[in-house]
Scaffold this motif. Structure first.
Motif, short mmCIF file in Angstrom:
data_model
loop_
_atom_site.label_atom_id
_atom_site.label_comp_id
_atom_site.label_asym_id
_atom_site.label_seq_id
_atom_site.Cartn_x
_atom_site.Cartn_y
_atom_site.Cartn_z
N PHE A 282 0.82 -1.20 -0.05
CA PHE A 282 -0.08 0.08 -0.04
C PHE A 282 0.99 1.11 0.17
CE2 PHE A 282 -3.38 -2.55 2.40
CZ PHE A 282 -3.68 -3.21 1.31
N ARG A 283 0.65 2.08 -1.07
CA ARG A 283 1.42 3.24 -1.09
C ARG A 283 0.46 4.36 -1.04
NH1 ARG A 283 6.21 1.99 -5.68
NH2 ARG A 283 7.15 0.50 -4.39
N GLY A 284 0.27 5.01 0.03
CA GLY A 284 -1.03 5.77 0.27
C GLY A 284 -2.25 5.13 -0.19
N ASP A 285 -2.96 5.59 -1.09
CA ASP A 285 -4.25 5.03 -1.66
C ASP A 285 -4.00 4.21 -2.71
OD1 ASP A 285 -6.70 4.28 -0.53
OD2 ASP A 285 -7.71 6.11 -1.63
N ASP A 286 -2.61 3.98 -3.20
CA ASP A 286 -2.42 3.09 -4.35
C ASP A 286 -2.02 1.51 -3.91
OD1 ASP A 286 -2.80 5.51 -5.58
OD2 ASP A 286 -0.66 6.04 -5.86
N ILE A 287 -2.36 0.64 -4.64
CA ILE A 287 -1.87 -0.60 -4.47
C ILE A 287 -0.50 -0.99 -5.51
CG2 ILE A 287 -2.37 -3.10 -4.44
CD1 ILE A 287 -4.88 -2.36 -3.46
N TYR A 288 0.47 -1.20 -4.90
CA TYR A 288 1.87 -1.61 -5.86
C TYR A 288 1.92 -3.03 -5.83
CZ TYR A 288 6.52 -2.31 -7.39
OH TYR A 288 7.63 -2.91 -8.07
N ILE A 289 1.98 -3.91 -7.10
CA ILE A 289 2.27 -5.26 -6.99
C ILE A 289 3.33 -5.27 -7.85
CG2 ILE A 289 1.20 -7.50 -7.82
CD1 ILE A 289 -1.09 -4.52 -7.97
N PRO A 290 4.36 -5.99 -7.23
CA PRO A 290 5.78 -6.24 -7.95
C PRO A 290 5.61 -7.37 -8.91
CG PRO A 290 5.89 -7.08 -5.58
CD PRO A 290 4.38 -6.38 -5.76
N ALA A 291 6.66 -7.29 -9.60
CA ALA A 291 6.52 -8.40 -10.37
C ALA A 291 7.00 -9.87 -9.74
CB ALA A 291 7.46 -8.30 -11.91
N GLN A 292 6.38 -10.80 -9.88
CA GLN A 292 6.89 -12.15 -8.99
C GLN A 292 6.91 -13.43 -9.90
OE1 GLN A 292 3.54 -11.43 -5.71
NE2 GLN A 292 4.52 -13.07 -5.39
N ASP A 293 8.09 -13.95 -9.95
CA ASP A 293 8.42 -15.35 -10.79
C ASP A 293 7.51 -16.28 -10.12
OD1 ASP A 293 10.21 -13.75 -12.27
OD2 ASP A 293 11.85 -14.44 -11.02
N ARG A 294 7.06 -16.21 -8.88
CA ARG A 294 6.53 -17.51 -8.29
C ARG A 294 5.39 -16.99 -7.18
NH1 ARG A 294 8.64 -19.62 -11.91
NH2 ARG A 294 9.78 -21.68 -12.13
N TYR A 295 4.64 -17.47 -6.80
CA TYR A 295 3.78 -17.12 -5.77
C TYR A 295 3.09 -18.39 -5.09
CZ TYR A 295 -0.02 -16.63 -9.52
OH TYR A 295 -0.72 -16.98 -10.55
N GLU A 296 3.02 -18.58 -3.78
CA GLU A 296 2.72 -19.90 -3.07
C GLU A 296 1.33 -19.62 -2.40
OE1 GLU A 296 4.55 -23.38 -0.25
OE2 GLU A 296 5.72 -21.59 -1.07
N ILE A 297 0.48 -20.59 -2.39
CA ILE A 297 -0.73 -20.67 -1.65
C ILE A 297 -0.64 -20.83 -0.46
CG2 ILE A 297 -3.16 -21.61 -1.63
CD1 ILE A 297 -2.92 -22.34 -4.64
N SER A 298 -1.18 -20.45 0.59
CA SER A 298 -0.80 -20.74 2.00
C SER A 298 -1.76 -21.74 2.45
CB SER A 298 -1.31 -19.35 2.97
OG SER A 298 -2.45 -18.97 2.96
N THR A 299 -1.49 -22.41 3.52
CA THR A 299 -2.31 -23.58 4.22
C THR A 299 -2.79 -23.12 5.25
OG1 THR A 299 -0.26 -24.66 5.12
CG2 THR A 299 -0.89 -25.30 2.89
N TYR A 300 -3.81 -24.16 6.12
CA TYR A 300 -4.35 -23.75 7.27
C TYR A 300 -3.09 -23.94 8.30
CZ TYR A 300 -8.90 -22.90 5.46
OH TYR A 300 -9.91 -22.23 4.91
#
Length: 434
Positions: A282-300
């Motif tokens: 969160f940058r003020g009222d903007d949302i910054y999404i960086p470039a990601q090579d991978r992203y992993e789903i969390s578990t319980y």
């Protein structure tokens, strides 16, 4: 019938501004029928469903003036009630789900309204019982003509009542609120929807002179007034579009900044995407999404598979489950998507499976997604958009895929997303409208 030709596999980069909220617009625009004074509304999205509703209001006799690209002034001081008897009105009503939102204002101010069964997405059963049960409790008398035409009238002024809604319907709550603000006495609505769209409507009505307590909760108390005045209103940014852009950035490995998001109104949406492993800043009222090579789903905590489901506010809006599902297709890990509200909304996954996604459709309401972890890309195919949200989910899949995809029936996407091809092309996408 229009189509998108999409050349996928290219990361995007840049800034994008979300449109005004479609679901808010359909309520706010119909609220202008409650007063004879001018109402100015800004941040109106330029999309098919909203433009059709503005056209319907104009044909009903509402004076419509365009002040800027996203700003209109409305004045309903000479509403042509007889227009509701014309074949033109019937055709307009059948083509537009949002037409149902004229029921409450027309009944409250003019004592009658009629409507053909409205159109919209083919995502399963969408009964109107909540609307009519609530309006009948206020004094409306419903008459059915066949199974697809409704007439509702009142003998004299509506009267306040206590009601416990069987379903916390957003549009049902909005319709009942718009009727109750001009009813005699007190109306109490329990199990009311409390989405930001309903809050925005209530705040606008209060500025017009309505008396509403409990805004933001599921218990609304409304003291009826004799009349309402004009006001100015600015709509929220579209939370569904914001969520779509977050998913798009992750799926395509793109660096995107979403501007002016009104983050405090997004509820659990950012944290839901974080559960998929997507980084957000969160940058003020903007949302910054960086470039990601991978992203992993969390578990319980016990290591069991994550479930993401829709729920009434402040739970996750059902409109984003299609986006969550497609983004999970390239995550590391597994997630169960549970679409509780609509039984036909997950049927588009067969297109994703044809593109190479690993998805098990368990039943009409549940799908298990086994993420590919970007080991392999999806591949382009020809497919058809079944509804607004699934259409954009397929567009996101196509932009991440290897090769050429064609998405047919993109009029469905145009109903909810403003010039989406041009705006994404400005970030580096390759989308051509056929």
């Amino acid at each position: 019938m229009a189509a998108f030709e999409v050349i996928g596999g290219n990361p995007l980069k840049g800034e994008i501004v979300p449109q005004g909220a479609k679901n808010e617009a359909l309520q706010i625009l119909c609220a202008v029928l409650l007063t004879s004074e001018p109402v100015t509304i800004s941040n109106i999205p330029d999309i098919r469903d909203v433009n059709k509703l503005i056209e319907l209001l104009r044909d009903m006799g509402v004076k419509v003036g365009k002040l800027a690209t996203d700003t209109y002034r409305f004045q309903a001081d000479d509403v042509h009630i007889d227009y509701l008897d014309t074949p033109e009105f019937v055709a307009q009503g059948r083509a537009l789900r949002g037409s149902v939102m004229i029921l409450g204002p027309m009944l409250a101010r003019f004592g009658k309204c009629q409507l053909p069964k409205p159109g919209g997405d083919k995502i399963g059963r969408r009964p109107l019982d909540t609307h009519f049960v609530g309006l009948e409790k206020l004094g409306g008398k419903l008459t059915l003509e066949g199974l697809d035409f409704y007439r509702i009238n009142s003998e004299g002024k509506l009267r306040g009542a206590y009601m416990l809604l069987e379903e916390a319907s957003v549009t049902g709550t909005a319709n009942i609120v718009m009727a109750a603000v001009l009813a005699e006495g007190t109306t109490t609505i329990y199990n009311a929807a409390c989405e930001p769209y309903v809050q925005q409507l209530c705040k606008m009505l209060v500025r017009m002179g309505a008396r509403i307590n409990g805004i933001g909760s599921n218990l609304l108390t409304i003291e009826g007034v004799e009349s309402l005045g004009g006001t100015d209103h600015r709509m929220l940014p579209d939370m569904i579009e914001i969520g779509s852009f977050i998913g798009l950035a992750a799926m395509t490995g793109s660096e995107i900044t979403i501007k002016d998001c009104q983050i405090t109104e997004l509820g659990v949406i950012p944290d839901t995407f974080r559960k998929l492993g997507i980084q957000l800043e969160f940058r003020g009222d903007d949302i910054y999404i960086p470039a990601q090579d991978r992203y992993e789903i969390s578990t319980y905590l016990d290591g069991s598979i994550l479930t993401i489901s829709d729920h009434t506010w402040p739970g996750l809006t059902p409109d984003l489950l299609s986006i969550v599902l497609v983004v999970a297709a390239q995550a590391k890990g597994t997630v169960l998507i549970h679409q509780k509200m609509f039984e036909s909304r997950l049927f588009f996954v067969d297109k994703l499976i044809d593109m190479g996604a690993q998805i098990i459709l368990c039943d009409p309401h549940r799908a298990t997604v086994i993420g590919l972890n970007k080991r392999t890309q999806l591949h382009g195919i020809t497919m058809t958009s079944p509804d607004i949200r699934a259409g954009v989910a397929l567009l996101i899949a196509a932009l991440s895929a290897d090769g050429r995809s064609v998405i047919e029936n993109v009029e469905q996407i145009d109903r909810g997303y403003q010039h989406i091809d041009k705006r994404l092309n400005a970030l580096g996408a390759q989308i051509r409208r056929l």
